[in-house]
Write a protein that holds these residues in place. Sequence first.
Motif, PDB file in Angstrom:
ATOM      1  N   GLU A 245      -6.471   0.507   1.322  1.00  0.00           N
ATOM      2  CA  GLU A 245      -5.544  -0.606   1.067  1.00  0.00           C
ATOM      3  C   GLU A 245      -4.775  -1.019   2.319  1.00  0.00           C
TER       4      GLU A 245
ATOM      5  N   LEU B  33      13.619  17.042  -8.766  1.00  0.00           N
ATOM      6  CA  LEU B  33      12.912  16.310  -7.709  1.00  0.00           C
ATOM      7  C   LEU B  33      12.870  14.819  -8.027  1.00  0.00           C
TER       8      LEU B  33
ATOM      9  N   GLN C 246      -7.172   6.331  -0.902  1.00  0.00           N
ATOM     10  CA  GLN C 246      -6.947   4.989  -1.451  1.00  0.00           C
ATOM     11  C   GLN C 246      -5.987   4.202  -0.562  1.00  0.00           C
ATOM     12  N   TYR C 247      -5.009   4.887   0.004  1.00  0.00           N
ATOM     13  CA  TYR C 247      -4.077   4.232   0.937  1.00  0.00           C
ATOM     14  C   TYR C 247      -4.840   3.673   2.144  1.00  0.00           C
TER      15      TYR C 247
ATOM     16  N   PRO D 169       0.792  -1.230   0.000  1.00  0.00           N
ATOM     17  CA  PRO D 169       0.000   0.000   0.000  1.00  0.00           C
ATOM     18  C   PRO D 169       0.828   1.285   0.000  1.00  0.00           C
ATOM     19  N   PHE D 170       1.938   1.322   0.741  1.00  0.00           N
ATOM     20  CA  PHE D 170       2.735   2.539   0.786  1.00  0.00           C
ATOM     21  C   PHE D 170       3.414   2.785  -0.555  1.00  0.00           C
TER      22      PHE D 170
ATOM     23  N   VAL E 192       8.100  17.991  -1.386  1.00  0.00           N
ATOM     24  CA  VAL E 192       7.824  18.330  -2.784  1.00  0.00           C
ATOM     25  C   VAL E 192       6.829  19.478  -2.894  1.00  0.00           C
ATOM     26  N   HIS E 193       5.720  19.404  -2.159  1.00  0.00           N
ATOM     27  CA  HIS E 193       4.679  20.424  -2.283  1.00  0.00           C
ATOM     28  C   HIS E 193       4.537  21.309  -1.055  1.00  0.00           C
TER      29      HIS E 193
ATOM     30  N   ALA F 273       0.909   4.140  -2.923  1.00  0.00           N
ATOM     31  CA  ALA F 273       0.679   5.561  -2.663  1.00  0.00           C
ATOM     32  C   ALA F 273       1.777   6.409  -3.292  1.00  0.00           C
TER      33      ALA F 273
ATOM     34  N   VAL G 274      -4.835  10.223  -2.864  1.00  0.00           N
ATOM     35  CA  VAL G 274      -3.867   9.144  -2.636  1.00  0.00           C
ATOM     36  C   VAL G 274      -4.053   8.615  -1.211  1.00  0.00           C
TER      37      VAL G 274
ATOM     38  N   ARG H 228       5.621   7.298   8.391  1.00  0.00           N
ATOM     39  CA  ARG H 228       5.844   7.415   6.943  1.00  0.00           C
ATOM     40  C   ARG H 228       4.762   8.278   6.318  1.00  0.00           C
ATOM     41  N   PRO H 229       5.173   9.253   5.488  1.00  0.00           N
ATOM     42  CA  PRO H 229       4.194  10.209   4.959  1.00  0.00           C
ATOM     43  C   PRO H 229       3.518   9.744   3.673  1.00  0.00           C
ATOM     44  N   ILE H 230       2.215  10.010   3.613  1.00  0.00           N
ATOM     45  CA  ILE H 230       1.455   9.821   2.372  1.00  0.00           C
ATOM     46  C   ILE H 230       0.822  11.178   2.069  1.00  0.00           C
ATOM     47  N   CYS H 231       1.063  11.686   0.862  1.00  0.00           N
ATOM     48  CA  CYS H 231       0.581  13.024   0.483  1.00  0.00           C
ATOM     49  C   CYS H 231      -0.450  12.943  -0.635  1.00  0.00           C
ATOM     50  N   GLU H 232      -1.231  14.016  -0.784  1.00  0.00           N
ATOM     51  CA  GLU H 232      -2.326  14.121  -1.770  1.00  0.00           C
ATOM     52  C   GLU H 232      -3.576  13.412  -1.219  1.00  0.00           C
TER      53      GLU H 232
ATOM     54  N   ARG I 164       1.238   6.520  -7.072  1.00  0.00           N
ATOM     55  CA  ARG I 164       0.123   7.423  -7.406  1.00  0.00           C
ATOM     56  C   ARG I 164       0.539   8.887  -7.226  1.00  0.00           C
ATOM     57  N   PHE I 165       1.264   9.171  -6.154  1.00  0.00           N
ATOM     58  CA  PHE I 165       1.720  10.538  -5.886  1.00  0.00           C
ATOM     59  C   PHE I 165       2.548  11.065  -7.054  1.00  0.00           C
ATOM     60  N   TRP I 166       3.505  10.268  -7.533  1.00  0.00           N
ATOM     61  CA  TRP I 166       4.392  10.733  -8.601  1.00  0.00           C
ATOM     62  C   TRP I 166       3.696  10.764  -9.957  1.00  0.00           C
TER      63      TRP I 166
ATOM     64  N   ASN J 167       6.298  16.525   3.540  1.00  0.00           N
ATOM     65  CA  ASN J 167       5.906  16.803   2.163  1.00  0.00           C
ATOM     66  C   ASN J 167       6.859  17.813   1.553  1.00  0.00           C
TER      67      ASN J 167
ATOM     68  N   LYS K 100       2.565  20.986   1.376  1.00  0.00           N
ATOM     69  CA  LYS K 100       1.138  21.242   1.558  1.00  0.00           C
ATOM     70  C   LYS K 100       0.500  20.197   2.459  1.00  0.00           C
TER      71      LYS K 100
END
Lengths: 273, 226
Positions: free
Chosen positions: B81, A148, B77-78, A103-104, B55-56, A107, B74, B67-71, A110-112, B53, B58
Amino acid sequence: MEKTPENVSQQAAAAEAPLKLLGSWASSYTHRVQLALRLKGLEFEYAEEDLGNKSDELLRLNPVYKKVPVLVHGGRSLPESVVILQYLDDAWPHIRPLLPSDPFDRALARFWCHFADDKLGPAVGAVFASTGSEQEAAVRQVHENLALIEAELREGAFKGRRFFGGDEVGILDVVLGCGSYWLAVFEEVMDGVRLVDADAFPLFHAWLRGFEALDEARDTIPPVDRLLGYARGVRHMLLGLAGAGDGAAAPTAAAEATAPVPAPAATDIAVDI
Amino acid sequence: MAVEKNNNGLQLLGFWVSPFAQRCHIALAEKGLSYESLEQDLSNKSELLLRANPVHKKIPVLLHGGRPICESLVILQYLDEAFPEASALLPSDPGARAHARFWAGFVDTKVFECGVRLWKRKAGSEPQVQARKEMVEALRTLDAELGDKPFLAGEAFGFVDVAVVPFAAWLVSYGRLGEFDVEEVCPRLVAWAERCGERESVAKSIHPPEKVWEFVGFLKNKLGDK
């Protein structure tokens, strides 16, 4: 949803329904879907759309955006390339998955993918549609975005990998790969603009060479002289310059450049990544 | 649902009025997952946010075991899952999943982005008038997509409803900025918004339209064209 015998066979039957893809030969969004279908070994019918004269079928199947690609499968019409790629994984989960299983990692992929379409693609489009200091600013933006991605390849999420998907290509390779060929094409069309320097972005460069060498990518990405002709034509239209630029364009390229097509929006054509 | 220790290792970096953060709050509530909510000061971004985050820079950012999940989409859905035992947001049918992703994306590109132009560009200027037309068209499209269904996802509240409902609180603001009658443009969406507002997850997570309007005034002042 429980896996009852009934709905397993429903899913299997659905998977057997024919596939049809509406696309445009120069659209990298279309190429993404063609490549994904080839990677999964799925047969499909292809219908070329004239974006200057969109078919009734396209307008009916994608009334919201009126764009290619659209995938038709078992009575469903699916627009938006990244939505389609995920659909292919959902509908054919056991064949060459495009997304990783963790799952990570999913994610991150999807992010990229979203970064590619939300940041990098528009930045490249802006370079192509501008001149002078405006273009310089757009070029800097592209470099920042590529930096990046380069950082992730060097020391981040994709460190040490041959492809973004690992040993095999995954969804992010398909999304970035189908479009990155425009970087070299645009450099050729616009003298003096450097977008993807091998020295500045060595890992991205290496990845791109590896991607473009794949059989399925070679089968999908149009020959570079066709892309060059197309890009020259679009550049002329965008800048309203008639007959400017490199006179070595082949007759077919010139014909494409002068074809009576209304000026497309940057997102409508292949000015994307 | 067992009460998890350490909030399932979940932290959400958010901002009170952000519709993107609210999607995450609603999703976590719908799934019955406890978490630590960390309100961020966006005028003075924390080290935590900048590291999570880079990159953005935000919100929202979901941290799971650090552990970071952004957007926001996203993140949604994470959550499905990573927590498959908690009630799913996305449907299981592949075509229905594609439909959900499509419409969630539509709101981001057609409604939210247009909304920014509505408050940012000078009222009555050419780009602002263009934004008005686009907003009306986008809301009519969404209204037509909802049709006679109780929810955007169909019979039951789902992923696409979670994605869209935070923007319901912005309808009043869009109508005022765009000088159009929201009830006339998207009546079914208005009724749907009320229906969704009866759910605890939504009621707890979104702020009243007048609060949003107040915030829009602040944004216009600070960042809008003069």
